[in-house]
Structure formats: C-alpha cells, structure tokens
Motif scaffolding. Structure first.
Motif, mmCIF file in Angstrom:
data_model
loop_
_atom_site.group_PDB
_atom_site.id
_atom_site.type_symbol
_atom_site.label_atom_id
_atom_site.label_comp_id
_atom_site.label_asym_id
_atom_site.label_seq_id
_atom_site.Cartn_x
_atom_site.Cartn_y
_atom_site.Cartn_z
ATOM 1 N N CYS A 1 -0.552 7.798 -1.668
ATOM 2 C CA CYS A 1 0.771 7.625 -2.274
ATOM 3 C C CYS A 1 0.776 8.202 -3.691
ATOM 4 O O CYS A 1 1.705 8.914 -4.081
ATOM 5 N N GLU A 2 -0.271 7.908 -4.449
ATOM 6 C CA GLU A 2 -0.391 8.455 -5.810
ATOM 7 C C GLU A 2 -0.349 9.980 -5.800
ATOM 8 O O GLU A 2 0.214 10.607 -6.689
ATOM 9 N N LYS B 1 0.833 -1.208 0.000
ATOM 10 C CA LYS B 1 0.000 0.000 0.000
ATOM 11 C C LYS B 1 0.864 1.253 0.000
ATOM 12 O O LYS B 1 0.577 2.220 -0.717
ATOM 13 N N LEU B 2 1.924 1.224 0.813
ATOM 14 C CA LEU B 2 2.811 2.391 0.886
ATOM 15 C C LEU B 2 3.523 2.627 -0.445
ATOM 16 O O LEU B 2 3.961 3.742 -0.729
ATOM 17 N N THR C 1 8.310 6.092 -5.879
ATOM 18 C CA THR C 1 6.912 6.493 -6.066
ATOM 19 C C THR C 1 6.801 7.994 -6.336
ATOM 20 O O THR C 1 5.714 8.516 -6.510
ATOM 21 N N GLY D 1 2.047 2.384 -3.187
ATOM 22 C CA GLY D 1 1.057 2.893 -4.123
ATOM 23 C C GLY D 1 0.221 1.826 -4.805
ATOM 24 O O GLY D 1 -0.457 2.102 -5.796
ATOM 25 N N ILE D 2 0.269 0.610 -4.302
ATOM 26 C CA ILE D 2 -0.493 -0.470 -4.940
ATOM 27 C C ILE D 2 -1.927 -0.489 -4.415
ATOM 28 O O ILE D 2 -2.156 -0.446 -3.202
ATOM 29 N N PRO E 1 -4.616 4.314 1.315
ATOM 30 C CA PRO E 1 -3.169 4.565 1.274
ATOM 31 C C PRO E 1 -2.606 4.693 -0.143
ATOM 32 O O PRO E 1 -1.774 5.566 -0.403
ATOM 33 N N HIS E 2 -3.074 3.836 -1.075
ATOM 34 C CA HIS E 2 -2.490 3.907 -2.414
ATOM 35 C C HIS E 2 -2.862 5.221 -3.105
ATOM 36 O O HIS E 2 -2.095 5.755 -3.897
ATOM 37 N N ARG E 3 -4.031 5.754 -2.766
ATOM 38 C CA ARG E 3 -4.430 7.047 -3.339
ATOM 39 C C ARG E 3 -3.550 8.171 -2.766
ATOM 40 O O ARG E 3 -3.153 9.082 -3.485
ATOM 41 N N THR F 1 4.266 9.545 0.880
ATOM 42 C CA THR F 1 4.491 8.191 1.401
ATOM 43 C C THR F 1 5.530 8.251 2.514
ATOM 44 O O THR F 1 5.978 9.338 2.875
#
Ligand code: ATP
Ligand code: MG
Lengths: 331, 242
Positions: free
Chosen positions: B74-75, A201-202, B151, A204-205, B70-72, B79
């Motif tokens: 990070c996008e 998740k960290l 990322t 970005g998945i 969390p992935h949003r 992070t």
C-alpha cells in the motif's frame, strides 16, 4: 462533540485532576483512603490493559505479568541493592516493555488467533519461573520490603493512605497518556485494527508494529502500578502480583468501565475495587457469600446490558440527547 | 506499471489460479472479467499481499512485491477496494477516510482535511459525521473507495464497485473512475456490468479456469468465442432464465 470549545473540555479535565488530588482534604477515614489509594493503583494497571485490550480489542489475559515484573524488579533492586523505587520502577517498566516485546513477537506474529489463551499460558510460565527462582525472588513465599524509614526518596511511608497523592498523580499521568494515544495517529490505527484487520492493512497500517507499540506502552503503565503496589503493601508474592486472578481483574475493570475510551479503566476500577474490598472486608458466612453473588450478578448485568461498559452507557445517553430535538419535530 | 507472471494459487486441493500472466501500463483502465468463482477477487488479494500466491512473480513499478506485507505494498502505491465491503464500522465516515490518509499525512488534522476532500470526490459530503455502519451499502462502497484514495495509490484495484448502483449512479461512478485516471491513477476493475465496462475500459482481461484466456479491446474480448462460452454465454443464459 468537536463543536465544543476545546478549552471548555480541557478546563473540565483540569478540574477533575485537581479534585482527584484534593481527595485527602475531605478527611476520610484511614480505611477509605487506603481503598482510594489501591483504586488508583488498579486504575493505572487497567489503563495499561486498555491500550491493547480495549483500543485494539486484543484481549490479553496475562497483564499480571507486567504488574508482577514492575513489582518484583523494583522490590528486588530495593532489597538486594538498596536502589530507590524511583529508579527501580522505571527499570521495572523497561523490563516489562521488553517482556511485552518478546510475548508480542510470539503472539502477534505466530499465534494471533489464540491471543488470549497464549498470553494466559505465558503469564503462568512467568509465575512458575518466579516461584523457582527462590534465591532472588523469595519463591512462592514472596519477599517483604523492609521498612527503612519514612522517606519520599525511598517511596516509603507508614500508612497506605500516605501514598495517595503519588498514586493519584500516576493516575493523572496514565490517563493523560491514554487520552493522548486515543486521539493520535496510533489511536486511530488501533481502532482500525479493532474494527477490521484486513481493511487496516489495505489502508497501509503496519498491524504488527501498531499492536507491539500499544502492548509495550501498556506494559510500562501496568508495571509502574506494580512498583507502587509493592511499596504500599510492603510485600510481593506470586499470588498477589502474578496470578490469573489479577489478570482477569485488570481486564474486568477496563471492560466494565468501557475499554474503548481512556477513562473506562477509571470508571471500572472506581466501581469494582471498592466493591471488592468491601466484600473481602465483610468476612465469611452467608453475608459474604451473598455479597459475592451480588457482585457477580452486577458484572453479568453490565456486560449483558451494555457490552461497551459504563462508557457505552454514557455514549448512548449522549446520542439520545443529541437525537432528541429531531425526534420532537418528526411527525 | 505492473507485470504478473506465472501466478498460481490453490486452496487445499482446489486450484483457483493456475498460471496467470498479464501486464498493465501506466494510465490504463483495464477490466477483469470471468465467471463467478474464476478467481478474480483472489487475484486482487494476491496483488495486495492479503494472501500469498503459491508461485509466481509480481513486478510493480520495477520492483518485486510478491513477498511484501500488505502495508508495504500500500505504501508503495497499490491498494484495492473489496468486493465484500470493508469499512471500519465503529468509526465515523470521516474517520474512515482519515485512517487512509494517515499513511502520508503528518498529523491527524491534516489527515482529516484530506479525508474530507476524498469524501467530497466520491459524493459523501454531508455524511462525514455519521457512523460508517449506518450508511447504505452503496455509500459504504463509496466510503471504501474514498479511504483507498486517501492512501494515494498509483494503481488502484476496484472489485465490483458498481454492483447495486442504478443507471445514474453507474454513470457518476464511471465519470469518477475516469477522472481518477486523468489524475494519473492506473485502474484494474472487476465488474460484471458489461455495458459499464465497455464504456470505461481501454482493455479487458478474461480470466477462466485459472488463467487469462483472452485479452484485448472490450469489443474484441466480448466477441471472443471462448469468453462467450465460458462467461458471457452463461450470463445470457441467466438473463434468459430470469
Ligand atoms: N480463503 C479461501 N479458502 C478456500 N477457498 C477459497 C478462498 N477464497 C476463495 N476461495 C475459492 O476460490 C474460488 C475463487 O474465488 P474468488 O472470490 O476469487 O472468485 P471471483 O472470480 O472473485 O468470483 P465472483 O465473481 O463470484 O466474485 C471460489 O471457488 C472460492 O470458493
Ligand atoms: Mg469476486
């Protein structure tokens, strides 16, 4: 491994695929060819399990649901509406993908911690539903696929061995897909989830979406195997295509073969399906009992010695071979 | 860049964060200090969406993010690296970095190239093909930093990245973090190494008993009586005892 010329590896794979298709040239016995054909069916079904159970380590114990949907949808369409399995099979695969979407929504969003148990329980529910829907599914007694005529369009042949080429082709397609996934972004994301979901998740998945895609893709493969199974055996009932036993078997084939690599289901099913057939063929009595004990011990031995299955053995051999030269110069 | 308002978090009956408020401007390097168990890591996890706050607002680059996955987050460019290092143990070093780069890269090959570049930055060149689980702890921390960089964060949260480093390694890490800021990455850094923090940070936030009790320049905060009592005093006491 990456230093190897890529065409070398590809040529090897092409030769392997060709060899698989050429097995009938060996003029093996009808019994052996029947076993080989059924092995192909289970390789494809287990490959479907591998995508989610192996690549992402989301152990499902309900993969029989997908197999059963593939078998029942094509068979019901065939029996009630005379639809060719070439159309019924893909429709069954779509139905299985839809079922996977619904099950995935429940387990990946709500009850993730109990994934194995929930998939098992839901698979039992599907089985009970099918048994209740007697008028269309034939209930607990199942449905026979009437033999119309020897025809490629109807996917009907007189003997199991006549299905071999189609089954082998499906194996090649399924493993090609599994291999492509393994080295694709999806494959890396699944491995990341397998190793550490929070870290994934960290990074970005989208963990939920990634699991859903793998689960649905796997459902498609297993359902196609189910359709082929129904055509070969000419008979579908809840016990043979929707049982917990089948779910466990598919997981076992993949795990014993090595569920983290695309060829694991091939290795596992190629070892275990013939063994299983030989055991059921060995009749009853002390001999058969002994055979089952040996089979069970073999499974335990493999999992204890190498939890990553046959593929794990091969990998550790490769690593030892690569490490050998540096050991030679060490004092 | 980021504004945090009224964040509260309790685990069962234990209130860890009561009312946390602060903001960080683009281009800053901000230190976050506080005694063990003050809730620093918990705050980072809330900012990244790994755990949900019970209440409060987080605005990142003008957008509310406290409800996002969390992935949003990070996008959108935020992070962190973890205090308890989290690498993908079954993957090689370069694959670890590559996974972070997949967020923006168009192919695995491109992600691999970006991963290699990030590994070089953090000083892991030469270990690309090793299994991540074979790395020493310090190198796994570097690897997690490389993956986070892949990322392409605009705000990076760093949780005790210097624990276990020797003096030379600390200097190298400080230089690396400063170079990240020069590239436009804003940083919030949790660190118990006060000397390192003094050299690195423009500003320090001190967290204790569930809220920010002091903030300002590193020198100012380290002279703040409440900080000395709750945190530094404890550290000095520990230093004396050892
Ligand atoms: N998931 C959780 N469930 C229950 N309690 C938790 C959880 N996570 C953290 N805590 C508790 O919350 C408090 C704050 O923990 P946290 O890790 O945020 O502290 P910290 O400031 O990072 O400390 P350290 O300097 O030791 O890293 C601790 O008392 C911890 O035991
Ligand atoms: Mg912490």
């Amino acid at each position: 491994m990456r230093t190897e010329a890529p065409w070398g590896r590809r040529t090897l794979l092409a030769i392997g695929a060709l060899a698989l298709l050429c097995v009938p040239l060996l003029h093996l016995s009808d019994y052996t060819m029947r076993v080989a054909t059924m092995t192909c069916v289970y390789v494809v079904a287990a490959a479907g399990w591998t995508l989610i159970g192996g690549y992402a380590n989301q152990i499902t114990l309900g993969q029989a649901t997908m197999f059963g949907i593939g078998a029942y949808v094509s068979t019901m369409l065939f029996v009630h509406f005379h639809v060719s399995p070439w159309i019924g099979g893909p429709l069954g695969a779509m139905a299985a993908a839809l079922a996977a979407a619904v099950i995935g929504l429940l387990v990946f969003r709500l009850w993730g911690a109990y994934f194995a148990l929930v998939t098992l329980a839901l698979a039992e529910m599907v089985r009970i539903l099918v048994e209740y829907a007697q008028p269309i599914t034939g209930g607990p007694q199942g449905i026979s696929v009437p033999f119309v005529r020897n025809s490629l369009w109807l996917l009907q042949f007189p003997e199991a061995k006549d299905y071999y080429e189609i089954a082998a082709l499906l194996v090649i397609l399924a493993l090609a897909l599994a291999r492509a996934v393994q080295s694709s972004p999806l494959g890396y994301r699944l491995r990341a989830i397998r190793d550490d979901e929070v870290a994934a998740k960290l990074a970005g998945i989208n963990v939920f979406r990634t699991k859903m895609i793998a689960f649905m893709l796997g459902a498609v493969l297993t359902a196609l195997a189910g359709t082929l199974y129904a055509q070969i055996t000419g008979f579908v009932d809840p016990d043979s295509v929707l049982s917990i036993t089948l779910s466990v078997q598919l997981a076992l084939y993949a795990i014993i073969g090595g569920a983290q690599v695309w060829w694991g289901p091939l290795a596992g099913a190629a070892l275990l399906v013939p063994l299983g057939q030989a055991m059921t063929g060995s009749g009853s009595g002390a001999g058969a009992g002994l055979a089952k004990i040996v089979y069970g011990l073999l499974l335990v031995a493999i999992v204890v010695i190498q939890p990553l299955g046959i593929a794990g053995f091969v990998k550790s051999l490769q690593r030892r071979k690569r490490a050998a030269p540096s050991e030679a110069i060490a004092p | 860049m980021i504004t945090v308002r009224g964040i509260a978090k309790h685990f069962g009956g234990l209130t860890v964060l009561r009312d946390v408020n602060f903001s960080v401007a683009a281009g800053e390097i901000v230190g976050l200090i506080g005694p063990n168990g003050a809730g620093k890591s918990t705050l980072f996890n809330i900012l990244c969406g790994i755990i949900r706050a019970n209440s409060g607002e987080i605005t990142f680059e003008g957008r509310r993010i406290e409800h996002l996955q969390p992935h949003r987050i990070c996008e959108s460019g935020l992070t962190k690296t973890s205090q308890i290092v989290r690498v993908f143990a079954g993957m090689s070093v370069v694959e670890n970095a590559l996974v972070g780069a997949l967020l923006h890269a168009r192919s695995v090959a491109q992600a691999r190239a970006e991963g290699l570049a990030a590994l070089k930055r953090v000083g892991l060149s030469g270990s690309e093909e090793r299994q991540a689980s074979d790395l020493a702890l310090v190198d796994r921390m570097r690897l997690e930093l490389a993956r986070a960089l892949c990322t392409r964060p605009r705000l990076l949260l760093v949780d005790e990245l210097m624990a276990g480093l020797n003096a030379a390694e600390v200097s190298a890490m400080l230089e690396l973090l400063q170079s990240l800021r020069d590239e436009g990455i804003t940083l919030i850094v949790i660190e118990h190494n006060m000397a390192a923090l003094m050299r690195l940070c423009d500003r320090v936030l001190a967290l204790d008993t569930g809220s920010i009790i002091a903030q300002g320049t590193p020198e100012g905060v380290s002279r703040d009586p409440r900080v000395i009592e709750s945190y530094l005093g404890e550290k000095f006491a520990r230093a004396l005892n050892s």
